[in-house]
Design an enzyme around this catalytic site. Sequence first.
Site, PDB file in Angstrom:
ATOM      1  N   ASP A 162      -1.457  17.734  11.020  1.00 39.08           N
ATOM      2  CA  ASP A 162      -0.516  16.647  11.309  1.00 39.08           C
ATOM      3  C   ASP A 162      -0.149  16.527  12.775  1.00 39.08           C
ATOM      4  OD1 ASP A 162       1.222  14.534  10.634  1.00 39.08           O
ATOM      5  OD2 ASP A 162       2.925  15.873  10.516  1.00 39.08           O
ATOM      6  N   HIS A 183       5.075  20.182  16.458  1.00 38.34           N
ATOM      7  CA  HIS A 183       4.626  18.812  16.717  1.00 38.34           C
ATOM      8  C   HIS A 183       5.623  17.711  16.363  1.00 38.34           C
ATOM      9  CE1 HIS A 183       2.977  19.396  12.523  1.00 38.34           C
ATOM     10  NE2 HIS A 183       3.603  18.249  12.383  1.00 38.34           N
TER      11      HIS A 183
END
Length: 1021
Positions: free
Chosen positions: A372, A577
């Site tokens: 992701d 992230h």
Amino acid sequence: MHDDRRIVEDRLRRVLGERIAPAVHGARTPLTVERWDAPGEPVPAAEGLAAPYRAAAVGERWGPAWGTTWFRVTGTVPAAWRGSTVEAVLDIGFDRAMAGFQSEGLVHRRDGSTVKGLNPHNDWVRVADRAEGGEEVELYVEAAANPILLTPQLPGPLGDRLTAGDEPLYRVERMELAVFHPQVWELVRDLEVLGQLMAELPLEDARRWEVLRAVERALDALDLTDVPGSAGAARAPLAEALASPARASAHRVSAVGHAHIDSAWLWPVRETVRKVARTSANTVALMDRDPDYRFAMSQAQQLAWLKEHRPELFARVREKVAAGQFLPVGGMWVESDTNMVGSEAMARQFLYGKKFFLDEFGIETREVWLPDTFGYTAALPQLVRLSASDFFLTQKISWNQTNAFPHSSFWWEGIDGTRVFTHFPPVDTYTAELTGAELAHAARNFREKGRASRSLVPFGHGDGGGGATREMLGRARRLRDLDGSPRVEVEAPAEFFRKALEEYPAAPVWAGELYLEFHRGTYTSQAKTKRGNRRSESLLREAELWAATAAVREEGYAYPYEELERIWKEVLLHQFHDILPGSSIAWVHREARETYARLREELQCLVAGAQRALAGEAGEAGGSVVFNSAPHARHGVPGGGAAPRTTAPAGEAEVTLTALPDRSGWVLDNGLLRVTVDSRGLVVSAVDAASGREAVAPGSAANLLQLHPDLPNKWDAWDIDAFYRHTVTDLTDAREVVPAAEAGSASVRVVREFGESSVTQTLTLRAGDRLLEIDTEVDWHETEKLLKAAFPLDVKADRSAAETQFGHVYRDTHTNTSWEAAKFEICAHRWLHVAEPGWGAALVNDSTYGHEVTRDVREDGSQTTTVRLSLLRAPRYPDPETDQGRHRMRYGLVPGADIADAVREGHAINLPERVVPGSAEVRPLVASDTDAVVVETVKLAEDRSGDVVARIYEASGGRSAATLSLGFAAGSATVTDLLERPWPGAAAPAIERGGAAGGAADTVRLSLRPFEILTLRFARG
């Protein structure tokens, strides 16, 4: 035959949804409910279990945002249920469509042990497989009132407990014991698998009609007034359809249980700690009942949290790891961003991640697992290999807005030429549920048809956690070998990669970065988080460098191993992230700012302590020592060394500041650069004295601040959509343009006001520097705006070079194809360089990552190149106050720069010189004799042996020879991997002795390929 297909399909839909599925749980009896509302933040389980509970009831509201309510539920299994399977059904107010993004619970026993997590698709607890009747039930539910922030994507106060308010968000819906009917549950799985399969098969496929008729016969056999009693009879007609084996050419799916858990996002870090516990409890409970279940979990940080906060549950996880069911993957501390993470930090993600898995489980992870993350640096293949990993997996590139990525399995080639076998699951999700639609999509979307036949499907509720469910495993069993479907086998990622590589060794090659054509705003959102990261990385370099130097040189100085490791892990966590990219809620970034401030103080203390130990006594006349933490010499001080302060090195011209006639501006000149700032405070000329070249494009002005509207179509904090460029406001009005000179430099201060904001810039030219530094302070109070700084340069650049980890990546400046056009916003670390043969210029910065490079044509037909830095954004979701307030950032223009100049100036602006009282000269521990080979890191070995570790890299993109000078007596030198273990097959570099201490240095001669990273471990002699 008449076509009654829709009638049967509609019948299946209604009967399955309205009659069969609700009959999975039959006879019911209510549980007694009590509650305790924890004040403030979550409490340890022991405190929650011992709390004073009060009477409660189904229907009560509970949970202000981010609050915790403990429920105690008690009851007795009725004697009439003897021989039945009994479960507690605990619905604390779930929205069935939002697993992981709302209220969740963790079920405890009275003794404090964990049972399992609760979420919308997992709201049951097994009480008895075969009840005796009369069993006493006592369960405790630690319920988290996490607000729903995913939809709608609108600004609001719920993203921080400081602003969320006290309104209860949830209502208790169901707390009861119920008889579980296994045959009904199995019938639901039979029908859903066949129904989903049927919907994906072509109408002309006879298999679709065979399934249809089997379903029809099953529904005919079902007694709607007695579903449990007739479920077995209804399943009989389905058995043959489920037993029909898959076709020989069927796509092969390796299904891996998974729960991608964002370490922070629409919830704070502290809630992730609890999400990990809930998911892990679910996972080991499923494994207890299904020994074939395999679950992959990345992010060593999350397992470290489990070990710290839930040791009993961690022990169960350890048992499942030993049994080969619970599978550590990823090899990184967190699933980090890879665009903006610095060089050494990227190496440490692997060092600390893999080390945790080795220390705790004895597992050498081989698969780098980043499903992701928002794009992938071209430096990653080499780092993957140097971490002793072999494979890479992601899914995110399927989110591309413009171009469909052409491969499912391929060799990914990095900037140095290293290749790693990579897989993009064609299922296009990392939270699959093993539905017929998902599997059919995976087979259709698989790009390697005719050459390969297998792909990987991660299944389980993710993002907010939860993992796989028994329903998913029930589907997996039926799909193992089923006509019309891909073959599904639940197995480890390592097995998938072994089989995939064996089948497809000559897979195609993709060279360079994996650029995500989406989420480009993440290079800029939450500027203070990004500055905190960059500053922490720089301070960690300084702290390790000077602590290592002091530990080697100064008797009695103790290298701060524990402090540095702790700080590194905090920095690595914040590179997750959704933290570093600026895409988390306000709470996350508020805490990040607080953390970075604390770490800055701690690291500055470590740096100061080591430098004081090295600087020696100042003497009666005073005196000071200049420490240069950069890897290159400057102002007479060697890189990684220190020297007593003197006057400017010989040959440095005096810097002058001269007013233009009619107060129309100022000229800054240091003999290397001549810069003209006009009355608007804009740079209208920057002449490189060595070549006589003008850097600024004719008729243009550099350091032009520009304001754009910035409202992307979706994903506010994540995205910058290209249409923002259709509207621009040039900020040319200045309230003040005044000189600001000091010894050894010349400066002009410019103050501007716009909207609700203001900016103060100090443009400085120093003696001996080829850098025009622009120190920028912004008091930012705009919303949904984008602030850029433009530098139109008189250079025809066909490509730009942007620093990435341990090197740089080239990107074309044209837009010939949709692939180049999609890169309208790009990432660079400390510098970006544009050039034509023989001359170029660089932009360097201390905290900016988003950049843009475009081309224009002069009136005479020549081309110019404009580089723009993205300084600030102001999205309102998920943090409605994103970037509001004061910011400071520094960037600068280096005319006449080549790549080596860009590397040097990029380090210099991020690693300022420090002046300490003293008189000592401090030789570098490790120094390179060429700018092409950069000493990125100097530290002591992680194993506390006292060995010196240096990480170097080739920075020019060519083959380079270098001689390393060692400022200590080295007993031996070893080439290692990122974990500081000997690299298999690497010859030990020879150490050439330089004589006695204080004389000539020991040296090591090296030859490096383009962008090669080399980790050297020196035993001290």
